[in-house]
Design a protein around this motif. Structure first.
Motif, PDB file in Angstrom:
ATOM      1  N   ARG A   1       0.652  -3.852  -8.467  1.00 20.20           N
ATOM      2  CA  ARG A   1       0.839  -5.300  -8.595  1.00 20.20           C
ATOM      3  C   ARG A   1       1.526  -5.638  -9.924  1.00 20.20           C
ATOM      4  NH1 ARG A   1      -1.192  -9.418  -5.672  1.00 20.20           N
ATOM      5  NH2 ARG A   1      -0.972 -11.452  -6.623  1.00 20.20           N
ATOM      6  N   ALA A   2       1.069  -5.018 -11.016  1.00 22.77           N
ATOM      7  CA  ALA A   2       1.670  -5.277 -12.327  1.00 22.77           C
ATOM      8  C   ALA A   2       3.152  -4.898 -12.332  1.00 22.77           C
ATOM      9  CB  ALA A   2       0.920  -4.501 -13.416  1.00 22.77           C
ATOM     10  N   ALA A   3       3.482  -3.756 -11.737  1.00 20.94           N
ATOM     11  CA  ALA A   3       4.885  -3.322 -11.691  1.00 20.94           C
ATOM     12  C   ALA A   3       5.736  -4.313 -10.906  1.00 20.94           C
ATOM     13  CB  ALA A   3       4.977  -1.922 -11.075  1.00 20.94           C
ATOM     14  N   VAL A   4       5.281  -4.664  -9.720  1.00 18.73           N
ATOM     15  CA  VAL A   4       6.048  -5.579  -8.868  1.00 18.73           C
ATOM     16  C   VAL A   4       6.159  -6.956  -9.524  1.00 18.73           C
ATOM     17  CG1 VAL A   4       6.084  -6.735  -6.608  1.00 18.73           C
ATOM     18  CG2 VAL A   4       5.529  -4.296  -6.760  1.00 18.73           C
TER      19      VAL A   4
ATOM     20  N   ASP B   1       0.832  -1.207   0.000  1.00 17.89           N
ATOM     21  CA  ASP B   1       0.000   0.000   0.000  1.00 17.89           C
ATOM     22  C   ASP B   1       0.866   1.257   0.000  1.00 17.89           C
ATOM     23  OD1 ASP B   1      -2.273  -1.579   0.018  1.00 17.89           O
ATOM     24  OD2 ASP B   1      -2.723  -1.235   2.148  1.00 17.89           O
ATOM     25  N   GLU B   2       1.977   1.203   0.715  1.00 17.36           N
ATOM     26  CA  GLU B   2       2.890   2.358   0.763  1.00 17.36           C
ATOM     27  C   GLU B   2       3.526   2.603  -0.607  1.00 17.36           C
ATOM     28  OE1 GLU B   2       4.618   5.601   2.740  1.00 17.36           O
ATOM     29  OE2 GLU B   2       3.037   4.260   3.420  1.00 17.36           O
ATOM     30  N   VAL B   3       3.906   1.541  -1.291  1.00 21.16           N
ATOM     31  CA  VAL B   3       4.455   1.684  -2.646  1.00 21.16           C
ATOM     32  C   VAL B   3       3.392   2.308  -3.547  1.00 21.16           C
ATOM     33  CG1 VAL B   3       5.288   0.423  -4.688  1.00 21.16           C
ATOM     34  CG2 VAL B   3       6.081  -0.233  -2.405  1.00 21.16           C
ATOM     35  N   GLN B   4       2.186   1.807  -3.454  1.00 23.34           N
ATOM     36  CA  GLN B   4       1.066   2.333  -4.249  1.00 23.34           C
ATOM     37  C   GLN B   4       0.896   3.836  -4.002  1.00 23.34           C
ATOM     38  OE1 GLN B   4      -2.564   0.087  -3.726  1.00 23.34           O
ATOM     39  NE2 GLN B   4      -3.827   1.857  -4.232  1.00 23.34           N
ATOM     40  N   LYS B   5       0.898   4.224  -2.742  1.00 18.51           N
ATOM     41  CA  LYS B   5       0.725   5.633  -2.367  1.00 18.51           C
ATOM     42  C   LYS B   5       1.902   6.485  -2.846  1.00 18.51           C
ATOM     43  CE  LYS B   5       1.618   7.417   1.698  1.00 18.51           C
ATOM     44  NZ  LYS B   5       1.709   7.608   3.124  1.00 18.51           N
ATOM     45  N   ASN B   6       3.115   6.000  -2.615  1.00 21.35           N
ATOM     46  CA  ASN B   6       4.315   6.782  -2.956  1.00 21.35           C
ATOM     47  C   ASN B   6       4.436   7.058  -4.451  1.00 21.35           C
ATOM     48  OD1 ASN B   6       5.065   6.942  -0.287  1.00 21.35           O
ATOM     49  ND2 ASN B   6       6.634   5.357  -0.425  1.00 21.35           N
ATOM     50  N   PHE B   7       3.930   6.135  -5.276  1.00 20.06           N
ATOM     51  CA  PHE B   7       4.049   6.303  -6.724  1.00 20.06           C
ATOM     52  C   PHE B   7       2.714   6.668  -7.383  1.00 20.06           C
ATOM     53  CE2 PHE B   7       7.800   3.902  -5.547  1.00 20.06           C
ATOM     54  CZ  PHE B   7       8.782   4.628  -6.205  1.00 20.06           C
ATOM     55  N   ASN B   8       1.712   6.941  -6.542  1.00 17.32           N
ATOM     56  CA  ASN B   8       0.404   7.375  -7.024  1.00 17.32           C
ATOM     57  C   ASN B   8      -0.168   6.413  -8.065  1.00 17.32           C
ATOM     58  OD1 ASN B   8      -1.800   9.115  -6.972  1.00 17.32           O
ATOM     59  ND2 ASN B   8      -1.012  10.322  -8.689  1.00 17.32           N
ATOM     60  N   LEU B   9      -0.193   5.132  -7.680  1.00 11.82           N
ATOM     61  CA  LEU B   9      -0.668   4.077  -8.569  1.00 11.82           C
ATOM     62  C   LEU B   9      -1.909   3.422  -7.998  1.00 11.82           C
ATOM     63  CD1 LEU B   9       2.748   2.311  -9.237  1.00 11.82           C
ATOM     64  CD2 LEU B   9       1.521   3.825 -10.797  1.00 11.82           C
ATOM     65  N   SER B  10      -2.628   2.731  -8.852  1.00 11.42           N
ATOM     66  CA  SER B  10      -3.735   1.899  -8.380  1.00 11.42           C
ATOM     67  C   SER B  10      -3.138   0.602  -7.832  1.00 11.42           C
ATOM     68  CB  SER B  10      -4.694   1.580  -9.527  1.00 11.42           C
ATOM     69  OG  SER B  10      -4.078   0.686 -10.442  1.00 11.42           O
TER      70      SER B  10
END
Length: 182
Positions: free
Chosen positions: A32-35, A18-27
């Motif tokens: 998930r797709a990036a990781v 969730d923190e990664v999502q927030k930090n990069f302003n992603l859904s």
């Protein structure tokens, strides 16, 4: 034993994702797709580096002394400049050059639909997360090594085995074949 993606996406690590999502302003789906596209390249690099005893010893020492588990236990640290620096150091050790990191981001971009510039920015954070997940799995929450080098090598291999068949070689060869067929 789970592979590294399973560990990262486990419920207990949801706050970190969730923190990664927030930090990069992603859904959630974009994160998930990036990781899912970046972790296999990191796993292959780690596996290649740990095939020989010195590489395995270096990884175990990094896990023992690097305090990487903090990225999983305190996800708020993922946005810190120190995390980016640590992640870039991890990438340098895994890939050996910035050019390889850039190529990983470019390839992941094609599959994830996210821009390569965004994935280049995410890669150090994802590398830090990967080391955090490995650290928690190998050292446990106490920070002490659970097993011998031989036992840990098996644990690491299972974490890096994407299809869970007990061998990383088919994973590596399959990825190489897909790359060649593009």
């Amino acid at each position: 034993m789970s592979n590294l993606l399973d560990v990262l996406f486990a419920d207990e690590n949801k706050a970190a994702m969730d923190e990664v999502q927030k930090n990069f302003n992603l859904s959630e789906q974009e994160t998930r797709a990036a990781v899912e596209e970046l972790i296999p390249a990191l796993s292959r690099g780690l596996q290649k580096n740990t095939e020989a005893t010195p590489g395995m010893d270096e990884l175990l020492e990094a896990l023992r002394t690097g305090k990487h588990e903090r990225y999983m236990e305190k996800p708020g640290t993922l946005g810190a400049p120190e995390t980016i620096k640590d992640g870039n150091d991890i990438l340098g050790h895994i890939f050996g050059s910035k050019e390889v990191s850039r190529e990983v981001a470019t390839r992941a971009s094609g599959k994830s639909g996210l821009s390569s510039s965004l994935l280049k920015k995410m890669l150090p954070v994802v590398a830090s997360l990967a080391m955090g997940a490995l650290s928690k799995q190998v050292l446990g929450s106490s920070g002490r090594t659970k097993t011998t080098r031989a036992g840990t090598g098996g644990l690491l291999s299972s974490l890096l085995d994407s299809d869970k068949d007990g061998s990383i070689w088919d994973d590596v060869l399959g990825m190489a074949a897909r790359t060649l067929l593009r």
